[in-house]
Design a protein around this motif. Sequence first.
Motif, mmCIF file in Angstrom:
data_model
loop_
_atom_site.group_PDB
_atom_site.id
_atom_site.type_symbol
_atom_site.label_atom_id
_atom_site.label_comp_id
_atom_site.label_asym_id
_atom_site.label_seq_id
_atom_site.Cartn_x
_atom_site.Cartn_y
_atom_site.Cartn_z
ATOM 1 N N ALA A 77 45.341 -53.324 -16.946
ATOM 2 C CA ALA A 77 46.014 -52.035 -16.724
ATOM 3 C C ALA A 77 47.467 -52.065 -17.213
ATOM 4 C CB ALA A 77 45.953 -51.668 -15.236
ATOM 5 N N VAL A 78 48.214 -53.113 -16.869
ATOM 6 C CA VAL A 78 49.634 -53.114 -17.291
ATOM 7 C C VAL A 78 49.763 -53.252 -18.809
ATOM 8 C CG1 VAL A 78 50.550 -54.002 -15.093
ATOM 9 C CG2 VAL A 78 50.049 -55.617 -16.934
ATOM 10 N N SER A 79 48.767 -53.905 -19.422
ATOM 11 C CA SER A 79 48.866 -54.149 -20.867
ATOM 12 C C SER A 79 48.692 -52.866 -21.681
ATOM 13 C CB SER A 79 47.838 -55.195 -21.306
ATOM 14 O OG SER A 79 46.531 -54.653 -21.248
ATOM 15 N N THR B 162 57.143 -50.055 -15.784
ATOM 16 C CA THR B 162 58.288 -50.186 -16.698
ATOM 17 C C THR B 162 59.576 -50.452 -15.913
ATOM 18 O OG1 THR B 162 57.208 -48.674 -18.212
ATOM 19 C CG2 THR B 162 59.544 -49.036 -18.577
ATOM 20 N N ALA B 163 59.694 -49.821 -14.757
ATOM 21 C CA ALA B 163 60.900 -50.007 -13.934
ATOM 22 C C ALA B 163 61.031 -51.450 -13.446
ATOM 23 C CB ALA B 163 60.865 -49.049 -12.750
ATOM 24 N N CYS B 164 59.908 -52.165 -13.388
ATOM 25 C CA CYS B 164 59.946 -53.569 -12.921
ATOM 26 C C CYS B 164 60.420 -54.526 -14.016
ATOM 27 C CB CYS B 164 58.540 -54.050 -12.544
ATOM 28 S SG CYS B 164 57.823 -53.235 -11.153
ATOM 29 N N PRO C 234 55.770 -49.904 -23.165
ATOM 30 C CA PRO C 234 56.979 -50.689 -22.882
ATOM 31 C C PRO C 234 56.654 -52.148 -22.520
ATOM 32 C CG PRO C 234 57.067 -48.571 -21.756
ATOM 33 C CD PRO C 234 55.668 -48.718 -22.279
ATOM 34 N N VAL C 235 55.501 -52.362 -21.894
ATOM 35 C CA VAL C 235 55.108 -53.737 -21.545
ATOM 36 C C VAL C 235 54.818 -54.507 -22.834
ATOM 37 C CG1 VAL C 235 53.336 -55.159 -20.420
ATOM 38 C CG2 VAL C 235 54.202 -53.102 -19.275
ATOM 39 N N ARG C 236 54.118 -53.875 -23.747
ATOM 40 C CA ARG C 236 53.766 -54.554 -25.002
ATOM 41 C C ARG C 236 55.031 -54.862 -25.810
ATOM 42 N NH1 ARG C 236 48.473 -54.764 -24.811
ATOM 43 N NH2 ARG C 236 48.533 -56.072 -26.637
ATOM 44 N N ALA C 237 55.955 -53.894 -25.822
ATOM 45 C CA ALA C 237 57.195 -54.098 -26.574
ATOM 46 C C ALA C 237 58.007 -55.246 -25.952
ATOM 47 C CB ALA C 237 58.013 -52.814 -26.575
ATOM 48 N N PHE C 238 58.002 -55.304 -24.640
ATOM 49 C CA PHE C 238 58.735 -56.323 -23.879
ATOM 50 C C PHE C 238 58.262 -57.740 -24.257
ATOM 51 C CE2 PHE C 238 58.993 -58.654 -19.662
ATOM 52 C CZ PHE C 238 60.371 -58.622 -19.508
#
Length: 223
Positions: free
Chosen positions: A101-103, A59-61, A107-111
């Motif tokens: 993994a990131v998916s 998320t920080a990335c 926050p990644v999905r919202a992004f």
Amino acid sequence: MKTISIAIDGPSGAGKSTLARSIAAKLEYLYVDTGAIYRTIGLYALEHGVDPKDEAAVTACLPDIQVGLEYGDDGLQHMLLNGRDVTKEIRLPDVSLYASAVSAHPPVRAFLLEMQRKLARENNVIMDGRDIGTVVLPDADVKVFLTASAPERARRRCLELEQRGTPQPFEKVLAEIEERDYNDSHRATAPLRQAEDAVLLDTTELDFAQSEAAMMKLIGERV
Ligand code: DC
């Protein structure tokens, strides 16, 4: 003007992208491969030594990541990571598990959500992924859940990797497919599942032409 959306979800290696690309060309719709978008975030984590399972670290990335999606003269979807064309790199086998993994992180999905919806607002689309019919485009005109048995998907993926010049042993490919199936369908946010109003299409016993005919029939009945 209202645009038309066709949502195709299903596990990895079910043939979603090959079928969707071919049908999009026939119908003159835009083909949107949402897995490529998650792969782009996965590639960033891989290249920056970020643990893809660490939600806080990933998320920080996000503020440092610009994901671009462009359609080349070849009509193919190109992915840009901070302006760099990464269309080829995101297909490397290591990136698959990173993407999975990131998916899983909300926050990644919202992004990435609005980017996908905007494409569907502005174009007639065939969009494939894991949560298109359930989350991204719940009002899609056609929803298909495309699947095939895990060994059959592994067999197809092996052929594809061989054709790309990066062959892998069957057992390894099967194990990775099973791991991704598990990750993608057991995460808390937007897990892979068939939408209630999606039509199930199992292509284990179907070749490409038969799968395409079945899909075109479904679309013809609904659009
Ligand atoms: O479709 P693919 O194998 O290229 O997708 C890579 C990963 O991205 C997949 O393991 C799960 C994730 N993904 C997702 O969570 N939601 C989507 N709509 C598409 C892909």
